[in-house]
Design a protein around this motif. Structure first.
Motif, PDB file in Angstrom:
ATOM      1  N   THR A 178      -2.412  -2.534   0.026  1.00 41.07           N
ATOM      2  CA  THR A 178      -1.618  -3.389  -0.902  1.00 41.07           C
ATOM      3  C   THR A 178      -0.129  -3.114  -0.417  1.00 41.07           C
ATOM      4  OG1 THR A 178      -1.444  -1.127  -2.246  1.00 41.07           O
ATOM      5  CG2 THR A 178      -3.285  -3.124  -2.733  1.00 41.07           C
ATOM      6  N   ASP A 179       0.714  -3.512  -1.346  1.00 41.50           N
ATOM      7  CA  ASP A 179       2.324  -3.575  -1.102  1.00 41.50           C
ATOM      8  C   ASP A 179       2.446  -1.997  -0.959  1.00 41.50           C
ATOM      9  OD1 ASP A 179       5.042  -3.278  -1.121  1.00 41.50           O
ATOM     10  OD2 ASP A 179       5.332  -4.483  -3.119  1.00 41.50           O
ATOM     11  N   PRO A 181       3.823  -8.992  -4.898  1.00 40.76           N
ATOM     12  CA  PRO A 181       2.761  -9.844  -4.418  1.00 40.76           C
ATOM     13  C   PRO A 181       2.919 -10.514  -3.124  1.00 40.76           C
ATOM     14  CG  PRO A 181       2.799 -10.543  -6.496  1.00 40.76           C
ATOM     15  CD  PRO A 181       3.898  -9.673  -6.427  1.00 40.76           C
ATOM     16  N   CYS A 186       2.502  -8.088  -0.211  1.00 48.98           N
ATOM     17  CA  CYS A 186       0.883  -7.389  -0.307  1.00 48.98           C
ATOM     18  C   CYS A 186      -0.238  -8.391   0.085  1.00 48.98           C
ATOM     19  CB  CYS A 186       0.746  -7.203  -1.880  1.00 48.98           C
ATOM     20  SG  CYS A 186      -0.914  -6.590  -2.390  1.00 48.98           S
ATOM     21  N   VAL A 207      -3.244  -8.466  -0.556  1.00 45.96           N
ATOM     22  CA  VAL A 207      -4.041  -8.978  -1.571  1.00 45.96           C
ATOM     23  C   VAL A 207      -3.578 -10.178  -2.425  1.00 45.96           C
ATOM     24  CG1 VAL A 207      -5.212  -8.346  -3.832  1.00 45.96           C
ATOM     25  CG2 VAL A 207      -4.887  -6.788  -2.149  1.00 45.96           C
ATOM     26  N   VAL A 216      -0.966 -12.353 -11.640  1.00 47.31           N
ATOM     27  CA  VAL A 216      -0.496 -11.497 -10.595  1.00 47.31           C
ATOM     28  C   VAL A 216       0.927 -11.021 -10.447  1.00 47.31           C
ATOM     29  CG1 VAL A 216      -0.839 -11.045  -7.987  1.00 47.31           C
ATOM     30  CG2 VAL A 216      -2.779 -11.985  -9.327  1.00 47.31           C
ATOM     31  N   ILE A 251       0.014  -4.477 -14.347  1.00 48.30           N
ATOM     32  CA  ILE A 251      -1.348  -4.450 -14.116  1.00 48.30           C
ATOM     33  C   ILE A 251      -1.531  -3.459 -13.092  1.00 48.30           C
ATOM     34  CG2 ILE A 251      -1.821  -6.714 -14.883  1.00 48.30           C
ATOM     35  CD1 ILE A 251      -1.718  -7.451 -11.567  1.00 48.30           C
ATOM     36  N   CYS A 279      -3.536  -1.910  -9.314  1.00 47.41           N
ATOM     37  CA  CYS A 279      -3.996  -2.730  -8.136  1.00 47.41           C
ATOM     38  C   CYS A 279      -5.760  -2.975  -8.219  1.00 47.41           C
ATOM     39  CB  CYS A 279      -3.711  -1.751  -6.933  1.00 47.41           C
ATOM     40  SG  CYS A 279      -1.887  -2.115  -6.466  1.00 47.41           S
ATOM     41  N   LYS A 308      -7.369  -6.508  -7.712  1.00 48.38           N
ATOM     42  CA  LYS A 308      -8.196  -6.582  -6.568  1.00 48.38           C
ATOM     43  C   LYS A 308      -9.600  -7.297  -7.099  1.00 48.38           C
ATOM     44  CE  LYS A 308      -6.604  -3.040  -3.233  1.00 48.38           C
ATOM     45  NZ  LYS A 308      -6.830  -1.832  -2.664  1.00 48.38           N
TER      46      LYS A 308
HETATM   47  S1  SF4 Z   1      -0.860  -5.680  -8.163  1.00 49.50           S
HETATM   48 FE1  SF4 Z   1      -2.134  -6.817  -6.869  1.00 49.50          FE
HETATM   49  S2  SF4 Z   1      -0.442  -7.890  -5.813  1.00 49.50           S
HETATM   50 FE2  SF4 Z   1       0.554  -5.967  -6.778  1.00 49.50          FE
HETATM   51  S3  SF4 Z   1       0.458  -4.535  -5.219  1.00 49.50           S
HETATM   52 FE3  SF4 Z   1      -1.217  -4.306  -6.400  1.00 49.50          FE
HETATM   53  S4  SF4 Z   1      -2.766  -5.598  -5.340  1.00 49.50           S
HETATM   54 FE4  SF4 Z   1      -1.029  -6.032  -4.699  1.00 49.50          FE
END
Ligand code: SF4
Length: 344
Positions: free
Chosen positions: A233-234, A246, A249, A251, A267, A276, A278, A282
């Motif tokens: 991820t990021d 995002p 990232c 994802v 997102v 939210i 990760c 995901k």
């Molecule tokens: S919330 Fe989603 S877009 Fe943001 S870092 Fe986590 S996986 Fe990536």
């Protein structure tokens, strides 16, 4: 008897893939999804390039048959329709090998040594001895695969235009040397640029079989979810309370391609406010992937192996008829009294 080639007023396109095993989402978004759309507008020839597999895997062909079947099933699963497209196997149309031989006579070795992938692959696939003639000459085989159908277009993504350019150069050289009744025999095909987003794999690099980071078209739902869970991820989001982006990232990149605008908005909002986690994000990405994959997997399961072999056999018969039309012109232009039993 092969079906006669139906004269179509639609422009002809041609493309193919090497049988390297089961295809993944990167293959789907990079090519297959576009091919499926082209079927309604163009006269389509799509093939499995099994001779090309030998250019680098000549020492161990034990998996080629299984891989051909997997790619054929993935073609059908993705939505290529044998009623609308000619789906065929390269090695079943011997005219490809004949044109490869003839075009090999006129192609300067320097052109082949200059192809960027030639040196790159020799370096990257250092576990294989790629000093063979067939590997050096694969662009000639590729030019033959294309030119033998005299297509108007070759659908490719941005990163493959150089391959078509070499094919055009080979056609130009042929047409300079040989004419048939004063006419050119091998029209230069045009690039048909198709949108092809580069998908990240689970490790954030480009999705590629050689990186072992793929999501296959055949992966069942639990496998997709499991792979997504371990996806990078990021890096800025170390803790749940850290905000992320995002756009930085992998994802997020999957969401941009597969998720609905509503989910994508959630997102962006949730990631940038740390609203939210990760894991949740995901899960949404997995939901979107499963929605794309499920109908393909259902379609794949509806074919038996004998049906697939029959589709390839029938498509190869039809392709052979078309390829032989070109070869008759090529042989005449080159003043070669060759015949082939392959077309009979
Ligand atoms: S919330 Fe989603 S877009 Fe943001 S870092 Fe986590 S996986 Fe990536």
């Amino acid at each position: 008897m092969p079906e006669p080639v139906i004269a179509s007023s639609r422009p002809r396109v041609l493309s193919g893939m090497r049988p390297t095993g089961k295809l993944h989402l990167g293959n789907y978004m990079g090519a297959l999804a576009n091919w499926v759309k082209l079927q309604d507008q163009y006269e389509c020839y799509f093939f499995i390039a099994d001779l090309h597999a030998l250019t680098s895997d000549y020492a161990d062909p034990s998996r080629i048959t299984e891989n051909i079947l997997d790619v054929a099933l993935d073609y059908l699963a993705a939505g290529l329709d044998p009623a609308r497209s000619v789906l065929f196997l390269q090695s079943k149309v011997l005219q490809h090998a004949e044109l490869n031989l003839l075009l090999g006579m006129i192609t300067p070795v320097g052109w082949l040594e200059r192809v960027p992938t030639y040196k790159d692959q020799q370096k990257n696939l250092s576990n294989k001895d790629l000093s063979n003639f067939g590997f050096l000459g694969y662009p000639v085989l590729m030019a033959s695969d294309i030119l033998i159908y005299q297509p108007k277009f070759v659908p490719v993504g941005n990163d493959q235009t150089a391959h078509v350019e070499l094919t055009r150069e080979v056609a130009r050289r042929f047409n300079q040397f040989y004419k048939l009744n004063g006419e050119e025999v091998l029209p230069e095909p045009q690039v048909l640029l198709t949108p092809s987003p580069t998908l990240p794999g689970t490790d954030g690099r480009k999705m590629s079989k050689s990186y072992g980071n793929t999501i296959q078209l055949t992966d069942p739902e639990p496998e997709v979810r499991k792979k997504l869970k371990t996806m990078v991820t990021d890096p800025a989001r170390v803790r749940r309370t850290d905000v992320g982006d995002p756009d930085k990232c992998p994802v997020g990149d999957l969401h941009k391609v597969f998720s609905s605008p509503e989910t994508l908005a959630k997102v962006y909002e949730g990631c940038r406010s740390a609203g939210i986690g990760c894991i949740e994000c995901k899960g949404w990405a997995a939901d979107a992937l499963v929605q794309v994959l499920a109908p393909m997997q259902e379609r794949r399961a509806s074919y038996t192996v004998p049906q697939v072999m029959e589709i390839l056999e029938d498509g190869s018969n039809r392709a052979r008829v078309r390829a032989e039309q070109t070869m008759q012109q090529v042989r005449s232009a080159m003043q070669m009294p060759m015949t082939t039993t392959a077309a009979k």
